[in-house]
Design a protein around this motif. Sequence first.
Motif, short mmCIF file in Angstrom:
data_model
loop_
_atom_site.label_atom_id
_atom_site.label_comp_id
_atom_site.label_asym_id
_atom_site.label_seq_id
_atom_site.Cartn_x
_atom_site.Cartn_y
_atom_site.Cartn_z
N THR A 63 -21.22 33.42 15.52
CA THR A 63 -19.47 33.41 15.00
C THR A 63 -19.09 34.23 13.92
OG1 THR A 63 -20.98 31.82 12.79
CG2 THR A 63 -20.15 30.86 14.69
N ARG A 64 -20.03 34.75 13.28
CA ARG A 64 -19.96 35.85 12.34
C ARG A 64 -19.04 36.78 13.10
NH1 ARG A 64 -23.76 37.26 9.64
NH2 ARG A 64 -24.04 38.86 11.16
N SER A 65 -19.05 37.65 14.18
CA SER A 65 -18.58 38.25 14.97
C SER A 65 -17.18 37.87 16.07
CB SER A 65 -19.54 38.99 16.10
OG SER A 65 -18.71 39.47 16.89
N ALA A 66 -17.16 36.68 16.70
CA ALA A 66 -15.86 35.62 17.03
C ALA A 66 -15.04 35.24 15.73
CB ALA A 66 -16.92 34.29 17.40
N LEU A 67 -15.45 35.70 14.72
CA LEU A 67 -13.92 34.77 14.27
C LEU A 67 -12.87 36.24 13.28
CD1 LEU A 67 -15.83 32.88 11.90
CD2 LEU A 67 -13.66 31.91 13.15
N ARG A 68 -14.10 37.75 13.58
CA ARG A 68 -13.04 38.89 13.74
C ARG A 68 -12.06 38.97 15.04
NH1 ARG A 68 -17.83 41.16 13.92
NH2 ARG A 68 -18.24 42.47 11.75
N ASP A 69 -11.60 38.04 15.73
CA ASP A 69 -10.10 37.70 16.65
C ASP A 69 -9.63 36.76 16.50
OD1 ASP A 69 -9.26 36.79 18.91
OD2 ASP A 69 -10.92 35.00 20.07
N PRO A 70 -8.50 37.02 16.24
CA PRO A 70 -7.21 36.62 15.86
C PRO A 70 -6.94 34.71 16.72
CG PRO A 70 -6.77 38.60 15.86
CD PRO A 70 -7.04 38.19 16.40
N LEU A 71 -7.59 34.57 17.29
CA LEU A 71 -7.01 33.89 18.36
C LEU A 71 -8.51 32.70 18.32
CD1 LEU A 71 -6.49 35.13 22.24
CD2 LEU A 71 -4.84 34.65 20.54
N ALA A 72 -9.90 33.49 17.81
CA ALA A 72 -10.87 32.17 17.69
C ALA A 72 -10.37 31.86 16.10
CB ALA A 72 -11.93 32.83 17.34
N ARG A 73 -9.96 32.38 15.35
CA ARG A 73 -9.35 31.82 13.69
C ARG A 73 -7.98 30.87 14.21
NH1 ARG A 73 -9.96 37.56 12.60
NH2 ARG A 73 -7.24 37.93 12.28
N GLN A 74 -7.17 30.83 14.84
CA GLN A 74 -6.25 30.19 15.23
C GLN A 74 -6.75 29.09 15.64
OE1 GLN A 74 -2.41 29.24 18.05
NE2 GLN A 74 -3.15 31.21 17.92
N LEU A 75 -7.79 28.81 16.66
CA LEU A 75 -8.48 27.83 17.20
C LEU A 75 -9.33 27.22 15.96
CD1 LEU A 75 -9.38 26.40 19.47
CD2 LEU A 75 -11.13 26.70 19.92
#
Length: 277
Positions: free
Chosen positions: A87-99
Amino acid sequence: MIKGVLFMMVRSVLVLCTAMVTSLAACVGVPEGEDYDVDAAEQAVVVDNALTSNALTSNALTSNALTSNALTSNALTSNALTSNALTRSALRDPLARQLLKYVVSCALPRGAHFDIDVDGVVYGFDGGIGLHKNWGDTGGSCDNACKAWVSACVLSRVNYLGIPTPISMRGNKCELSSDSAERTAYATREGAYYGNIFANPPLYFACVSPEQTSIQRVCGPSLDDCVVKVVGNCGDTCDKPRSDGSFENCRDHARSASGQFPSGTIAYDGSVTIFLQ
C-alpha cells in the motif's frame, strides 16, 4: 454489606440501560424513512462526486489483487497504510490517492482524519459518511459487508467529467438516511450502484431508475461505454424501493421476461441509490 451489594446491582443495571439507549440513539433501529437528527450522520448525505473513471479503473491501490487485499485486511489508518510495503508503494500513484480519498470519505465518519507522507509530501484524508467506522480502528479491517457498502458509495461518486455535483445518497443503512427537506430538494432519482471494487477482477454495477434512460453524470453520453456495467432497469434488478425511494438487494443480472433471475445471480446488500436536484 447487603446495601452495598444492592447498590452495585442497581448501578450495573443503570449503566447497562444507558449503554442500550446510547446504542439505539446512535442510529441502529431508527424506523425506515423517519426523520431524526444524529450529528455524525447529519450530512444531509449530500456529497460531492468528482472521482474520475481513470482513478477507479487504473489506480495502483485496487488494480492489483495483492495490494487490494493488503488494503482491506489492515486498518484504514496512516500507520497501517504506510507500514505495508504494497500500500505504501501504491500510494505514490496520484490516481490511487484520489481513490483513497473517496474510500476514506465513504468508510470513516465525519471528523476522522489522517495524514500520509508520500516521499516527503503530506496528503490528508478525511472521513465523511461512516459506512464502516471500525475499519479506522487500530487492528480494523474491511469485511464483506464493508466492501459492499464502501464499494457502492465509491461507485456512486464517479463523475464522467470529474466535476463535483451535489448528490443525495440513500440506502438501507442509518448513515444514508434522509430527512424530508433533503428528499424534497433532491427528488430526481438517477439509479443505484453496487459491486466490489476490491475484488479480482473488480465488479462495478449500476441500474437505471425506472424513470430514467441514462446516467449521464457517471456514464456520459452512452451507457455502452460506461465505466460501470449498467445491468438494466432498477425495477428489474433490485427489490422494490424503500419509503425513501432507494433500492436494495440490487443484482448483477436483470429479471427475465417471466420475472425470474438467471441462475447464479448475485444480490448485493450494499446498494446505494442516488438522487439529484
